[in-house]
Design a protein around this motif. Sequence first.
Motif, PDB file in Angstrom:
ATOM      1  N   ILE A  54     -53.966  10.337 -36.907  1.00  0.00           N
ATOM      2  CA  ILE A  54     -53.297  10.002 -38.182  1.00  0.00           C
ATOM      3  C   ILE A  54     -54.224   9.230 -39.127  1.00  0.00           C
ATOM      4  CG2 ILE A  54     -50.916  10.042 -37.322  1.00  0.00           C
ATOM      5  CD1 ILE A  54     -51.110   6.943 -36.993  1.00  0.00           C
ATOM      6  N   THR A  59     -53.469   7.237 -33.528  1.00  0.00           N
ATOM      7  CA  THR A  59     -52.722   8.463 -33.235  1.00  0.00           C
ATOM      8  C   THR A  59     -51.221   8.237 -33.352  1.00  0.00           C
ATOM      9  OG1 THR A  59     -52.767   7.902 -30.876  1.00  0.00           O
ATOM     10  CG2 THR A  59     -54.444   9.459 -31.657  1.00  0.00           C
ATOM     11  N   ILE A  84     -44.510  -3.391 -32.705  1.00  0.00           N
ATOM     12  CA  ILE A  84     -45.907  -3.672 -33.010  1.00  0.00           C
ATOM     13  C   ILE A  84     -46.682  -2.355 -32.970  1.00  0.00           C
ATOM     14  CG2 ILE A  84     -47.964  -5.000 -32.379  1.00  0.00           C
ATOM     15  CD1 ILE A  84     -45.484  -6.727 -33.196  1.00  0.00           C
ATOM     16  N   THR A  86     -47.019   0.113 -36.219  1.00  0.00           N
ATOM     17  CA  THR A  86     -46.238   1.078 -37.013  1.00  0.00           C
ATOM     18  C   THR A  86     -46.872   2.462 -36.972  1.00  0.00           C
ATOM     19  OG1 THR A  86     -45.916  -0.748 -38.584  1.00  0.00           O
ATOM     20  CG2 THR A  86     -45.139   1.442 -39.273  1.00  0.00           C
ATOM     21  N   GLY A  89     -45.279   5.670 -38.330  1.00  0.00           N
ATOM     22  CA  GLY A  89     -43.899   5.314 -38.672  1.00  0.00           C
ATOM     23  C   GLY A  89     -42.858   6.207 -38.009  1.00  0.00           C
ATOM     24  N   ASP A 133     -51.778  -8.980 -37.713  1.00  0.00           N
ATOM     25  CA  ASP A 133     -52.005  -8.956 -36.273  1.00  0.00           C
ATOM     26  C   ASP A 133     -50.692  -9.201 -35.523  1.00  0.00           C
ATOM     27  OD1 ASP A 133     -52.782  -9.213 -33.681  1.00  0.00           O
ATOM     28  OD2 ASP A 133     -53.986 -11.030 -33.984  1.00  0.00           O
ATOM     29  N   THR A 135     -50.189  -9.274 -32.410  1.00  0.00           N
ATOM     30  CA  THR A 135     -50.257  -9.947 -31.099  1.00  0.00           C
ATOM     31  C   THR A 135     -49.735 -11.385 -31.175  1.00  0.00           C
ATOM     32  OG1 THR A 135     -52.553 -10.753 -31.302  1.00  0.00           O
ATOM     33  CG2 THR A 135     -52.244  -8.542 -30.374  1.00  0.00           C
ATOM     34  N   VAL A 203     -53.782   3.851 -27.756  1.00  0.00           N
ATOM     35  CA  VAL A 203     -54.929   3.235 -28.426  1.00  0.00           C
ATOM     36  C   VAL A 203     -54.814   1.724 -28.185  1.00  0.00           C
ATOM     37  CG1 VAL A 203     -55.112   5.039 -30.197  1.00  0.00           C
ATOM     38  CG2 VAL A 203     -53.709   3.017 -30.656  1.00  0.00           C
ATOM     39  N   PRO A 204     -55.947   1.008 -28.244  1.00  0.00           N
ATOM     40  CA  PRO A 204     -55.907  -0.420 -27.913  1.00  0.00           C
ATOM     41  C   PRO A 204     -55.148  -1.289 -28.921  1.00  0.00           C
ATOM     42  CG  PRO A 204     -58.151   0.269 -28.465  1.00  0.00           C
ATOM     43  CD  PRO A 204     -57.313   1.503 -28.472  1.00  0.00           C
TER      44      PRO A 204
HETATM   45  N1  SAH Z   1     -45.800   4.367 -32.815  1.00  0.00           N
HETATM   46  C1  SAH Z   1     -46.949   4.771 -33.566  1.00  0.00           C
HETATM   47  C2  SAH Z   1     -48.186   4.520 -32.720  1.00  0.00           C
HETATM   48  C3  SAH Z   1     -49.404   4.405 -33.513  1.00  0.00           C
HETATM   49  S1  SAH Z   1     -50.846   4.047 -32.564  1.00  0.00           S
HETATM   50  C4  SAH Z   1     -46.850   6.242 -33.911  1.00  0.00           C
HETATM   51  O1  SAH Z   1     -46.332   6.996 -33.077  1.00  0.00           O
HETATM   52  O2  SAH Z   1     -47.309   6.649 -34.964  1.00  0.00           O
HETATM   53  C5  SAH Z   1     -50.771   2.290 -32.450  1.00  0.00           C
HETATM   54  C6  SAH Z   1     -50.878   1.547 -33.735  1.00  0.00           C
HETATM   55  O3  SAH Z   1     -50.977   0.164 -33.415  1.00  0.00           O
HETATM   56  C7  SAH Z   1     -52.088   1.878 -34.583  1.00  0.00           C
HETATM   57  O4  SAH Z   1     -51.688   2.264 -35.855  1.00  0.00           O
HETATM   58  C8  SAH Z   1     -52.876   0.558 -34.623  1.00  0.00           C
HETATM   59  O5  SAH Z   1     -53.552   0.328 -35.840  1.00  0.00           O
HETATM   60  C9  SAH Z   1     -51.786  -0.451 -34.387  1.00  0.00           C
HETATM   61  N2  SAH Z   1     -52.230  -1.747 -33.876  1.00  0.00           N
HETATM   62  C10 SAH Z   1     -53.178  -2.009 -32.949  1.00  0.00           C
HETATM   63  N3  SAH Z   1     -53.284  -3.331 -32.735  1.00  0.00           N
HETATM   64  C11 SAH Z   1     -52.375  -3.936 -33.576  1.00  0.00           C
HETATM   65  C12 SAH Z   1     -52.008  -5.284 -33.823  1.00  0.00           C
HETATM   66  N4  SAH Z   1     -52.572  -6.317 -33.211  1.00  0.00           N
HETATM   67  N5  SAH Z   1     -51.031  -5.516 -34.730  1.00  0.00           N
HETATM   68  C13 SAH Z   1     -50.431  -4.501 -35.398  1.00  0.00           C
HETATM   69  N6  SAH Z   1     -50.738  -3.204 -35.192  1.00  0.00           N
HETATM   70  C14 SAH Z   1     -51.699  -2.917 -34.281  1.00  0.00           C
END
Ligand code: SAH
Length: 212
Positions: A54, A59, A84, A86, A89, A133, A135, A203-204
């Motif tokens: 995306i 992803t 946490i 988005t 979306g 952030d 976290t 993803v991390p």
């Molecule tokens: N549920 C979403 C998953 C997106 S991937 C979907 O299906 O589209 C995970 C998302 O977490 C990424 O967009 C990444 O930028 C975000 N992310 C990673 N670490 C983060 C943090 N500390 N705070 C907010 N967003 C975070």
Amino acid sequence: MTSTELARQKMIDTLRKKGIDDERVLEVMANIKRHLFVPEELEHRAYEDGPLPIGEHQTISQPYMVAYMTHLLNLTGRERILEIGTGSGYQTAILAQLSAVVFTMERFVTLAQTAKAHFEMLGINNIVQKVGDGTMGWGEEAPFDRIIVTAGAPEIPRIYYAQLAENGILVIPSGSRRIQELKLIEKKQDETITTSKGGCVFVPLIGSQGWK
Ligand code: SAH
């Protein structure tokens, strides 16, 4: 039925075959257009059961994982949810149909803006967004009945336990950078019960209480 409606119905059939039997979750996923949440050039693959890029190296999660995590949250329609990550979306939109309000955080302003445009397009108005952030949670809006983290954490940030309401549920993948385990955490009388719900790949989660 149009071809996208047909593809969406096939996705629901696939989810059922893979063991998703939560009718409320399936009904919402049958109605939300996933193709709106993926880049235009990938629209033709929007109803495959897999993640898709995306932008910003992130992803949109696999539909099965979205369905499974949503099921684990056991929503009644009255909850205040913290999400946490988005991202696109897509997960947020599904949560919004099954709860009172979703507070969602994203690190990338670009992704947050694209997601916002989609929420508006779909007329969803019980989502509150913040760029930052995640976290550290969202102290001003805590406590939350549910917390869902859609990025993989090295360890579960302690603050989520503090921001979870009594009888709350937290769903979070945690493990190594490459592979994680999905954890279900239930808070009851200030005790927490943790259950492992299988392996997964996200993803991390990057931030002060996540990966550096
Ligand atoms: N549920 C979403 C998953 C997106 S991937 C979907 O299906 O589209 C995970 C998302 O977490 C990424 O967009 C990444 O930028 C975000 N992310 C990673 N670490 C983060 C943090 N500390 N705070 C907010 N967003 C975070």
